[in-house]
Design a protein around this motif. Sequence first.
Motif, mmCIF file in Angstrom:
data_model
loop_
_atom_site.group_PDB
_atom_site.id
_atom_site.type_symbol
_atom_site.label_atom_id
_atom_site.label_comp_id
_atom_site.label_asym_id
_atom_site.label_seq_id
_atom_site.Cartn_x
_atom_site.Cartn_y
_atom_site.Cartn_z
ATOM 1 N N GLN A 42 0.786 -1.221 0.115
ATOM 2 C CA GLN A 42 0.062 -0.016 0.019
ATOM 3 C C GLN A 42 0.716 1.135 -0.050
ATOM 4 O OE1 GLN A 42 -2.491 -0.718 3.637
ATOM 5 N NE2 GLN A 42 -4.047 -1.590 2.270
ATOM 6 N N ARG A 46 1.115 4.297 -3.011
ATOM 7 C CA ARG A 46 0.739 5.450 -2.678
ATOM 8 C C ARG A 46 1.927 6.280 -3.256
ATOM 9 N NH1 ARG A 46 -0.146 4.791 2.276
ATOM 10 N NH2 ARG A 46 2.067 5.351 3.029
ATOM 11 N N GLU A 50 1.557 9.061 -6.302
ATOM 12 C CA GLU A 50 1.946 10.302 -5.868
ATOM 13 C C GLU A 50 3.125 10.995 -6.890
ATOM 14 O OE1 GLU A 50 2.776 10.536 -1.718
ATOM 15 O OE2 GLU A 50 0.746 10.690 -1.314
ATOM 16 N N PRO A 56 -3.839 9.367 -4.306
ATOM 17 C CA PRO A 56 -4.018 7.819 -3.981
ATOM 18 C C PRO A 56 -5.298 7.543 -3.473
ATOM 19 C CG PRO A 56 -2.229 8.875 -2.618
ATOM 20 C CD PRO A 56 -2.887 10.068 -3.475
ATOM 21 N N ARG A 57 -6.121 8.437 -2.660
ATOM 22 C CA ARG A 57 -7.325 8.269 -2.477
ATOM 23 C C ARG A 57 -8.347 7.872 -3.264
ATOM 24 N NH1 ARG A 57 -8.286 11.291 3.234
ATOM 25 N NH2 ARG A 57 -6.127 11.271 4.043
#
Length: 122
Positions: A42, A46, A50, A56-57
């Motif tokens: 994860q 991320r 980025e 990432p959300r």
Amino acid sequence: MEAVRKEAEIRGRGNHSLLVRDFLVNAEDKLRRLKTAAKMAQGAFRECVEFFAESPRTTDANTFFSLLVRFVKAFKFVIAVVLLSAHREKTPDAKTKITQVEQRERRKCRGRRCNFERRDYS
């Protein structure tokens, strides 16, 4: 894992209890390693998202990697075209070879609809 722990406590001592406890010991270690690997994955995802200036959300992994794959394919195609045009400049009969390839592709498309168009690689 909590359910297995409760089962081990309920069973107390006995043959089945030993099996449950062995499972518990082995599975806890594997689960711990899997959780650590999942957290690392994860974090790496991320950072990768980025790096490409995405959020990432809001970015789904499937969407992001499919976009990345399309980009890589297009990039490889452009590199091939650039190398082909450089080769064509060096070799006088390269244009003839390109025309032959185009004619061969057109023959493959006879009787069918093809999206073949003459491309200018220069």
